[in-house]
Structure formats: structure tokens, C-alpha cells
Design a protein around this motif. Structure first.
Motif, short mmCIF file in Angstrom:
data_model
loop_
_atom_site.label_atom_id
_atom_site.label_comp_id
_atom_site.label_asym_id
_atom_site.label_seq_id
_atom_site.Cartn_x
_atom_site.Cartn_y
_atom_site.Cartn_z
N LEU A 168 11.12 -66.53 -71.20
CA LEU A 168 12.03 -65.78 -70.32
C LEU A 168 13.47 -65.86 -70.82
N THR B 36 3.24 -59.11 -71.83
CA THR B 36 2.39 -60.23 -71.44
C THR B 36 1.17 -59.75 -70.67
N ASP C 95 0.12 -62.07 -68.42
CA ASP C 95 0.30 -63.06 -67.36
C ASP C 95 1.10 -62.42 -66.22
N LEU D 105 4.29 -64.33 -65.04
CA LEU D 105 5.34 -64.28 -66.05
C LEU D 105 6.01 -62.91 -66.06
N ASP E 158 4.01 -62.61 -75.67
CA ASP E 158 3.59 -63.96 -75.36
C ASP E 158 2.42 -64.36 -76.27
N ARG F 121 8.49 -62.51 -63.29
CA ARG F 121 9.71 -63.31 -63.42
C ARG F 121 10.68 -62.75 -64.47
N ASP G 78 6.74 -70.73 -70.44
CA ASP G 78 7.29 -69.56 -69.77
C ASP G 78 8.81 -69.53 -69.75
#
Length: 161
Positions: free
Chosen positions: A52, A64, A66, A69, A18, A72, A48
Motif C-alpha cells: 500500500l 490484486t 485480495d 487489500l 501483489d 484499502r 500489505d
């Protein structure tokens, strides 16, 4: 935290990083990993959903910092640290091979594959003279590489992990 992945060698694993992990991309490329970076093809954060989708479509492990994120993504590694060498330690600790091969496989700039420069190919002025050392050229961007002081510095840092 690693989710949905089997750690492996550079030949077996493809990463997508990312926007927070740009410096890490260069290190992973030097370790031979096919490493896509979110800003390689975008001037701004692609979002995002785009990350993904790309990770899934290209069978890439999403790296990442995050938390949401990472949760997911089908396959992800959540990195807790900010410094690239610490991030490499995290990847090493979950089983990824963090080492430099004798011959580079990927361009640190664009992620293209590299090939050894032939004797009849032109050498840019910035590169060492012909015969001093082996040279490689990126098949995508044309950048020329060699195992010089930068390579040895990174190799030294990586070997201390």
C-alpha cells in the motif's frame, strides 16, 4: 472491480502487482506498462502495508486478487480470475489498453526500459544473427529481446481478448 482509477494507456499508467500475479507482470510489461511486482525486490511477501505504501509513493495502481487489500488501496483493480489471459480480459474490460506495440518498451524480466541495439553493440549467442531482426537490450539487466515466436504467440493471444 476498479477503485479510484482512470484507465489509460501504458504511457499513462503504472502498476504494482501483489505476490499472486507474477505471470501477469510479464504480459503487462510486454504491453508497455511500467509494472512493478511485489517479489521483484523481495524474496518473500512484503506484506500489505508495504504494498500500500509503495503504490501510494510511486503513484501506482495496485492489482490484486485480495479483496481487503484492494479496498484499502487508494487506486486498485480487484481481479477475480486466476489465469493471466483472463486477468488481461478483466483489465481490458475496465478500460486498460491491452495490446503489444511494434517496438517493446519494457523488459519482461525486470521492468527496465529497453533500447534498440546499435550496430556496434555485441550480440549474445542466444539472439538471432545481426541483420535477421531488430534487437533491443534492457537498460537495467542487459537482457536482449526480439520479436520472435514468443512475441508472436503473446501478440496472438492478446489480440483475441
Amino acid at each position: 472491480m476498479a477503485s479510484g482509477i482512470d484507465s489509460g494507456s501504458a504511457a499513462e499508467t503504472r502498476f504494482l502487482l501483489d505476490v499472486m500475479l507474477g505471470k501477469l507482470a510479464t504480459y503487462l510489461r510486454m504491453c508497455g506498462y511500467d509494472t512493478a511486482y511485489a517479489l521483484d525486490e523481495h524474496d518473500t511477501d512484503p506484506g500489505d502495508s508495504t504494498l500500500l505504501d509503495r503504490a501510494a509513493e510511486e503513484s501506482r495502481v495496485l492489482l490484486t486478487r485480495d479483496v481487503s487489500l484492494a479496498k484499502r488501496a487508494t487506486r486498485s483493480v480487484l481481479l477475480a480470475t486466476k489465469r493471466p489471459l483472463d486477468q488481461l480480459r478483466e483489465l481490458d474490460s475496465v478500460g486498460f489498453d491491452i495490446s503489444l506495440d511494434e517496438k517493446p518498451a519494457r523488459c519482461g524480466v525486470c521492468n527496465g526500459t529497453v533500447k534498440e541495439l546499435g550496430n556496434d553493440e555485441p550480440i549474445p549467442e542466444y539472439a538471432p544473427s545481426d541483420g535477421e531482426t531488430t534487437l533491443w537490450r534492457c537498460r537495467d539487466c542487459g537482457q536482449v529481446f526480439w520479436r520472435g515466436s514468443h512475441w508472436r504467440d503473446v501478440e496472438s493471444r492478446v489480440s483475441e481478448l
